[in-house]
Design an enzyme around this catalytic site. Structure first.
Site, short mmCIF file in Angstrom:
data_model
loop_
_atom_site.label_atom_id
_atom_site.label_comp_id
_atom_site.label_asym_id
_atom_site.label_seq_id
_atom_site.Cartn_x
_atom_site.Cartn_y
_atom_site.Cartn_z
N CYS A 1 -3.27 -38.50 52.71
CA CYS A 1 -3.85 -39.47 53.64
C CYS A 1 -3.50 -39.15 55.09
CB CYS A 1 -3.32 -40.85 53.32
SG CYS A 1 -3.62 -41.35 51.63
N ARG B 1 -5.99 -32.06 55.73
CA ARG B 1 -5.00 -32.56 54.78
C ARG B 1 -5.62 -32.88 53.42
NH1 ARG B 1 -0.56 -35.17 57.79
NH2 ARG B 1 -0.35 -36.67 56.12
N TRP C 1 -6.51 -40.21 50.41
CA TRP C 1 -6.48 -39.30 49.26
C TRP C 1 -6.00 -40.14 48.09
CZ3 TRP C 1 -2.66 -34.84 47.97
CH2 TRP C 1 -3.26 -33.95 47.09
N ASN D 1 -0.26 -44.87 54.69
CA ASN D 1 0.02 -43.58 54.02
C ASN D 1 1.24 -43.80 53.16
OD1 ASN D 1 -1.94 -42.36 55.46
ND2 ASN D 1 -0.62 -40.88 56.49
N GLY D 2 1.26 -43.22 51.97
CA GLY D 2 2.44 -43.32 51.12
C GLY D 2 2.13 -44.06 49.83
N GLU E 1 -7.87 -13.08 36.74
CA GLU E 1 -7.61 -13.84 37.96
C GLU E 1 -6.52 -13.16 38.80
OE1 GLU E 1 -8.99 -15.85 39.70
OE2 GLU E 1 -7.45 -16.71 40.98
N LYS F 1 -7.02 -11.63 42.61
CA LYS F 1 -6.16 -12.06 43.73
C LYS F 1 -5.59 -10.83 44.41
CE LYS F 1 -6.91 -15.17 44.02
NZ LYS F 1 -7.72 -16.27 43.68
N GLU G 1 -8.51 -8.69 46.23
CA GLU G 1 -9.26 -9.29 47.35
C GLU G 1 -8.43 -9.42 48.61
OE1 GLU G 1 -10.73 -13.37 46.98
OE2 GLU G 1 -9.13 -13.81 45.57
N HIS H 1 -10.34 2.79 24.83
CA HIS H 1 -11.75 3.18 24.66
C HIS H 1 -12.32 3.71 25.96
CE1 HIS H 1 -11.67 1.67 20.61
NE2 HIS H 1 -11.01 0.62 21.08
N LYS I 1 -15.22 -18.36 52.48
CA LYS I 1 -14.63 -19.38 51.62
C LYS I 1 -15.68 -20.05 50.74
CE LYS I 1 -11.30 -21.89 50.00
NZ LYS I 1 -10.51 -21.20 48.96
#
Ligand code: F6R
Length: 606
Positions: A2, A27, A73, A97-98, A476, A480, A483, A499, A601
């Site tokens: 938040c 945030r 959030w 917040n909190g 994955e 990482k 890239e 093979h 992105k």
């Protein structure tokens, strides 16, 4: 997370609040809202999703010079408009917040006086402060009392109807700063919100109260005596703030993984009980087949889920790259669920794959990070990843949030199909506590992974090998690595190596072997030894349990050993060290970690 912003001054308050909220967007949040004084009356406007949605609801040039704003959030209650802040009860309006830990007990008491509209702990704070003000007839005394009663963490910016030219603020464990410049006063949860106006600020300390009006900010200590505060100067930029002290967003986001897990738990299974998942996730019982679609890391999350769904939920799964699915012949099955995975929710191929599935009358479920994004809006159902804003191009925390959500779905389907008992399902869920602790341990050992990175960063190529879910993790980890470091890296199913690909192994070729699955551990270990015989240098990634059981000789150069949690959650704790390894390899090669060349992105073109 938040965010709070507040303003009093000669300029247009709503514009400044919106600007401040936009500066806090990094945030992560799911809804926003503002309260402002218009002709001595409080107006509250809220909106789900982006701050730009809130902005659209506001008229231009509102003649208001005082207000408070918030980006929420979700922690208590769904991310919707009702739960968004500001909250108002009686004559008290506030943003928070909190987390207020004793809100359930407080709410029970306050329900005798107030009718609550939202599911939030914040509305309870509004009720409590309003109630105390009516008792004490003095705002400072009421706020002091509120600080004694509220348990948990909070930063609160408060307005009262009988003093609409003033904002009050209190805090505990959640930051709050105040600033004054050219007869304008600002309040914010972090300097980013007001950096456009000033880099000088005061810190509100625990137990203190700030009273802000158009002339000044007055600080009171816990005895309600006026105090003088030290002024701080922030020398950094907006980007520095957003990086939270880390050198790169990628590193910050890897460290965010703990709070992402905590947020997922808090939002979907706060009591680690399977019935909470039944309530919050869609019903999966009508499906006999699942297709998972995504691109890049999202596709890899789908590959990891395939192993889990098939083995633990006994349901066949197809995993498709969205760019391929779009143009292939599909065979719609009315009992098939199509799951679209996307961090951004805007990836063009995934969005078109969703539309194709919908046109074929299949049920769709989005597993999405960015709230109100196109895929989230167009899917029949959506489960949010709650990973917050991810800025580094290479995904880390959002990928792991996707895998965790898919893990939770596996447990739910397995329970719904009566493959596991309620007790077993709850046992898996209670292991989530271990996930958080193990991830903390891994992050504490960060420098060990840097040491391994220093031993390999000059390499020109690497191979990641594993079987079944370990192969999905290899895909994955290898993505990482390549890239951000630009080292040519390939992921291979360990058994497939001979093979063809094994011809590429020569002296000092790095082979990273992931071995986390008991029934195939010995097979992958033999494949690793086959590469060793051809000169490779091996980095073994395995669990403490498998290490004890299967490793009798030191055939590897380095080992990353994670503590076994359970076969579902092992996939998460295995990835964090590998993300750190890629990060440190790229760091020592001097590459542009957060913005690798040629990449974006959000890939909104085909
Ligand atoms: C790799 C990475 C990409 C994304 C892919 C899908 O680190 O971030 O492979 O995973 O472009 O993006 P979303 O999840 O936004 O659909």
């Amino acid at each position: 997370m938040c965010g709070i912003v507040g303003y009093i001054g000669k300029n247009n308050a709503t514009n400044i609040l919106i600007e401040g909220l936009k500066a806090l967007e990094y945030r992560g949040y799911d809804s926003s809202g503002i309260a402002y004084n218009l002709n001595n009356e409080i107006k509250i406007i809220k909106s789900e999703g982006k701050v730009s949605n809130l902005e659209k609801k506001l008229e231009e040039n509102i003649p208001s010079h005082i207000g408070i704003g918030h980006t929420r959030w979700a922690t208590h209650g769904a991310p919707n408009e009702v739960n968004a802040h500001p909250h108002r009860l009686g004559i008290t309006t506030l943003v928070h917040n909190g987390i207020i830990e004793n809100y359930v007990e407080l709410k029970k008491e306050l329900e005798k006086e107030y009718h609550f509209n939202s599911e939030t702990d914040t509305e309870v704070a509004a009720g409590l402060i309003d109630y105390l003000y009516h008792q004490e007839k003095d705002k400072l005394k009421a706020l002091k009392k509120a600080m004694e009663i509220i348990k948990g963490s909070y930063a609160l910016a408060i307005m009262f109807d009988d003093e609409l030219d003033t904002i009050y603020a209190i805090r505990k464990d959640s930051p709050l700063i105040l600033a004054t410049k050219n007869n304008e006063q600002f309040l914010a949860s972090d300097i980013a919100a007001i950096l456009k106006y000033t880099n000088h600020y005061y810190l509100l300390e625990q137990g203190e109260i700030a009273k802000i009006d158009k002339n000044a900010i007055t600080f009171y200590n816990n005895d309600l005596n006026i105090i003088t505060k030290k002024e701080y100067v922030y020398e950094g930029t907006q980007t520095d703030i957003m990086k939270d002290g880390y050198d790169h967003f990628m590193l910050k986001e890897i460290h965010d993984e703990i709070s992402v897990y905590q947020n997922i738990i808090k939002s979907y299974v706060p009591n680690l009980n399977i019935h909470e998942l039944e309530e919050k996730f869609p019903n999966f019982t009508k499906y006999d087949e699942i297709t998972i679609i995504g691109c890049g890391s999202a596709y890899h999350a789908g590959m990891a889920a395939k192993s889990l769904f098939e083995e633990y939920a006994n349901i066949p799964v197809n995993v498709e790259m969205a760019s391929e699915y779009r143009y292939k012949k599909i065979f719609p099955n009315p009992k098939e669920l199509v799951i679209l995975i996307s961090q951004s929710g805007e990836t063009a191929d995934t969005l078109e794959a969703l539309r194709k599935a919908k046109n074929s009358h299949m049920d769709t479920l989005g597993i999405i990070n960015v709230l109100s994004s196109s895929i989230a809006r167009e899917s029949d159902n959506v489960i949010y990843c709650l990973a917050g804003c991810e800025i580094a191009v290479a995904t880390t925390k959002a990928y792991l949030a996707q895998v965790l959500i898919l893990n939770l779905i596996t447990i739910l389907i397995s329970y719904q199909k009566k493959i596991i008992t309620e007790e077993k399902a709850n046992e898996y869920l209670s292991d989530l506590k271990k996930l958080i602790n193990q991830t903390k341990d891994i992050l504490n050992k960060e420098k060990d992974y840097e040491k391994i990175a220093l031993s390999i960063y000059k390499q020109r190529e690497m191979f990641f090998i594993g079987r079944n879910i370990d192969y999905a993790l290899c895909m994955e980890a290898s993505l990482k690595m390549k890239e951000i470091s630009y080292i040519h890296s390939e992921a291979y199913p360990a058994g497939e190596l001979k093979h063809g690909t094994i011809s590429l192994i020569e002296d000092n070729t790095i082979v990273i072997g992931i071995v986390t699955k008991d029934d195939i551990a010995s097979k992958t270990i033999s494949n690793l030894k086959e590469t060793k015989a051809r000169g490779s240098k091996i980095i073994l990634v395995t669990t403490d349990k498998l290490f004890k059981e299967y490793i009798n000789d030191k055939f590897y150069e380095e080992a990353i050993i994670i503590n076994e949690i359970n076969p579902l959650l092992n996939s998460l704790v295995t990835m964090t060290p590998l993300q750190l390894l890629s990060y440190y390899v790229a760091l020592h090669r001097g590459e542009s970690i957060d913005k690798p060349r040629n990449l974006a992105k959000s890939v909104t073109v085909e």
